[in-house]
Scaffold this motif. Structure first.
Motif, short mmCIF file in Angstrom:
data_model
loop_
_atom_site.label_atom_id
_atom_site.label_comp_id
_atom_site.label_asym_id
_atom_site.label_seq_id
_atom_site.Cartn_x
_atom_site.Cartn_y
_atom_site.Cartn_z
N ARG A 276 0.81 -1.21 0.00
CA ARG A 276 0.00 0.00 0.00
C ARG A 276 0.85 1.27 0.00
N ILE A 277 1.89 1.31 0.82
CA ILE A 277 2.72 2.51 0.91
C ILE A 277 3.40 2.80 -0.43
N GLY A 278 3.96 1.75 -1.04
CA GLY A 278 4.62 1.93 -2.33
C GLY A 278 3.67 2.41 -3.40
N TRP A 279 2.48 1.82 -3.44
CA TRP A 279 1.50 2.23 -4.45
C TRP A 279 1.05 3.67 -4.23
N HIS A 280 0.83 4.05 -3.00
CA HIS A 280 0.41 5.43 -2.72
C HIS A 280 1.48 6.41 -3.19
N LEU A 281 2.73 6.09 -2.93
CA LEU A 281 3.81 6.98 -3.33
C LEU A 281 3.88 7.11 -4.85
N VAL A 282 3.79 5.98 -5.55
CA VAL A 282 3.85 6.01 -7.01
C VAL A 282 2.67 6.79 -7.60
N VAL A 283 1.46 6.53 -7.08
CA VAL A 283 0.27 7.19 -7.63
C VAL A 283 0.32 8.70 -7.42
N TRP A 284 0.66 9.14 -6.21
CA TRP A 284 0.75 10.59 -5.96
C TRP A 284 1.81 11.24 -6.84
N SER A 285 2.95 10.57 -6.97
CA SER A 285 4.06 11.14 -7.75
C SER A 285 3.69 11.26 -9.22
N LEU A 286 3.09 10.21 -9.79
CA LEU A 286 2.74 10.25 -11.21
C LEU A 286 1.60 11.21 -11.49
N ALA A 287 0.66 11.31 -10.55
CA ALA A 287 -0.45 12.25 -10.75
C ALA A 287 0.06 13.69 -10.78
N LYS A 288 0.96 14.03 -9.88
CA LYS A 288 1.52 15.38 -9.88
C LYS A 288 2.38 15.61 -11.12
N LEU A 289 3.10 14.59 -11.55
CA LEU A 289 3.92 14.72 -12.75
C LEU A 289 3.05 15.05 -13.96
N ALA A 290 1.93 14.35 -14.10
CA ALA A 290 1.00 14.62 -15.21
C ALA A 290 0.46 16.04 -15.13
N PHE A 291 0.15 16.50 -13.92
CA PHE A 291 -0.37 17.87 -13.78
C PHE A 291 0.66 18.90 -14.24
#
Length: 535
Positions: free
Chosen positions: A204-219
């Motif tokens: 869960r921790i790894g997935w949360h980190l990846v999702v937040w990072s990629l979402a901000k990158l796309a923004f």
């Protein structure tokens, strides 16, 4: 060569030995901290494989070769590379691996069969600043030389110098650069996908980190495209760019081109033709398949990591010519349009600098909405802290300070910080994604490229994948060619990339801290009292 034996009882003494010896070699405090952290993690990682961890010992020595200083960590026994995942790793082991993996560029593993020894070479010193200074110096010298020639040399002679001498040198440099770009993108994207999978495997921790990072990158890719469009083109530089080579007759960047041309007929075509879309497709496909394959594939992961670093090293060698290329490119622009052509650089720098205040606004909004915390304590501490990455232009150089900031100022648990900050550096390329997108859109406006939904979606997709490589403008020539813009155009912007990278680095570091804070808040791995305290 000074050396000592490390065991569980004398680890504190070993940390003091490292500090004393590296300080004697004039290494900086943050470099000493990183060296101590890596030695401690290597000791823990190796000891956890032993049947009797309390009896484990390793040998540590200091090696000096000319001005280079390194630590040599030696463990006797069966072959065991600590810089790759192990099948028997538990959650605690994977956290240690993630920390080592984030500093992979500072370490090298070797197996000495004669002595049955596993050897890790640690290079804590990171030379920063000199390259930036040299490029800025090249920019200044080129501007002065170009201005003097524009004023005192005839227009005919200036055009001969620009078209015969400078154009030839620029063409050779761009050709050499594009020779290595496609392989570098290919292996960098595969390595990024593997790292993403390793992070996600933590649960869960790894997935949360990846999702937040990629979402901000796309923004930030989208924000960069919008800001570049609002600033508009750089018509002052059009004649200078066109003098370096004609634009491609047709632009291939469209949804239809992505769908019909993204799959190559063979593995050679993308590299031979520098087709960026096909290269990205092959890299993504290869990375996904490699992650899905079963069995012991550490040799393949090590091979991808080596080739990624090898191709980056090739580009790095060519990058040593950048100060010279910056100087002659700046001089060429002034020969064509005069000193006032530098105004276009001013508009570009203004647009890229806007990314940092935008980053604080977005971070504050995410903390308030997702973490349900007041963003004011974060802003009061993060804004002054951002001056450190702004001044160093290096996320790695300020990592020790970033870890300390997360723990002491934001109350994030130390173990989570030590995992999330190094791992997040691989995905939180917010600043690079933003300023590269600004440059791409401003060039599209300069060349009157048709900007519609088809083009925007295609450019967004390509820029997003490019951002995952963590490489800036050096890999842009092939992207520009697909947009109908001469690939040589990028040479006019490489010179000011260090100036764009200063707020860009601060933006990436603040984004990384934000992702870590969001994960810590959701997992309840932070001290709210420390976060909310006034000092």
């Amino acid at each position: 060569m000074d050396s000592l034996v490390i065991n569980r009882e004398n680890i504190p003494d070993a940390m003091g030995w490292i500090a004393t010896n590296l300080a004697r070699e004039n290494l900086k405090e943050n470099e000493i901290y990183v060296a101590q952290m890596l030695v401690e993690e290597l000791f823990l990682r190796f000891s956890q494989r032993e049947d009797h961890p309390d009896d484990f010992s390793a040998r540590l020595s200091l090696k000096k070769r000319f001005s280079d200083v390194s630590l040599v960590f030696v463990v006797e026994g069966e072959e065991c590379n600590p810089l790759v995942p192990w099948s028997e790793d538990n959650d605690e082991d994977v956290l240690g691996y993630a920390l080592l993996s984030a500093h992979r560029k500072k370490m090298r593993y070797a197996r000495k069969w004669s002595g049955r020894e596993n050897v890790v070479y640690i290079h804590p010193h990171e030379s920063i600043g000199s390259e930036v200074r040299n490029i800025i110096l090249g920019l200044i010298v080129g501007a002065l030389a170009g201005t003097l020639m524009y004023v005192f040399v005839s227009h005919e002679n200036n055009m001969w110098i620009a078209s015969v001498l400078i154009d030839a040198v620029q063409t050779v440099f761009i050709n050499a650069l594009m020779m290595a770009v496609a392989p570098m993108i290919f292996f960098s994207v595969i390595a990024g996908i593997i790292s993403m999978s390793d992070s996600a495997s933590l649960g869960r921790i790894g997935w949360h980190l990846v999702v937040w990072s990629l979402a901000k990158l796309a923004f930030y890719v989208a924000a960069g495209l919008m800001v570049g469009y609002c600033i508009g083109g750089m018509k002052e530089m059009l004649s200078t760019i066109m003098a370096g080579g004609a634009a491609p007759e047709t632009a291939g960047l469209s949804i239809r081109a992505l769908l019909t041309g993204i799959v190559p007929g063979n593995f050679i075509t993308p590299f031979a033709g520098n087709n960026i879309m096909q290269t990205l497709f092959l890299a993504c496909l290869s990375g996904v398949i490699l992650n899905r394959m079963e069995g012991d594939l550490n040799w393949a992961r090590e091979g991808v990591d080596f080739l990624s670093r090898f191709t980056m090293e090739i580009v790095g060698v060519m990058s040593r010519l950048l100060p010279f290329m910056v100087g002659i490119s700046t001089a060429k622009m002034i020969l064509h349009v005069g000193p006032w052509g530098l105004i276009a650089y001013g508009r570009l720098l203004l647009g890229t600098t806007l990314g940092l205040p935008l980053c604080f606004i977005i971070s504050a909004a995410l903390i308030a909405l997702a973490a349900r915390l007041s963003p004011l304590p974060f802003l009061k501490r993060a804004i002054p802290f951002s001056l450190l990455p702004f001044s160093t232009s290096s996320s790695n150089a300020c990592m020790p300070a970033t870890l300390s900031f997360c723990t002491e100022k934001l109350g994030i648990h130390e173990r989570l910080s030590k995992f999330a900050i190094p791992v997040g550096m691989q995905f939180n390329m917010d600043g690079t994604a933003y300023y590269v997108s600004v440059v791409s859109m401003m060039l599209a406006c300069t060349f009157d490229v048709t900007i519609d939904a088809d083009f925007l979606l295609s450019l967004f997709f390509v820029e997003f994948l490019m951002a995952l490589t963590g490489v800036g403008l050096l890999v842009m020539p092939s992207v520009l060619e697909s947009m109908g813009i001469p690939g040589t155009a990028i040479i006019h912007f490489i010179g000011i990339e260090p100036l764009m990278d200063m707020p860009g680095t601060a933006q990436s570091v603040v984004g990384n801290i934000t992702s870590t804070l969001l994960v810590a808040a959701s997992e309840k791995q932070m001290d709210i009292d420390i976060y909310n305290r006034s000092s």
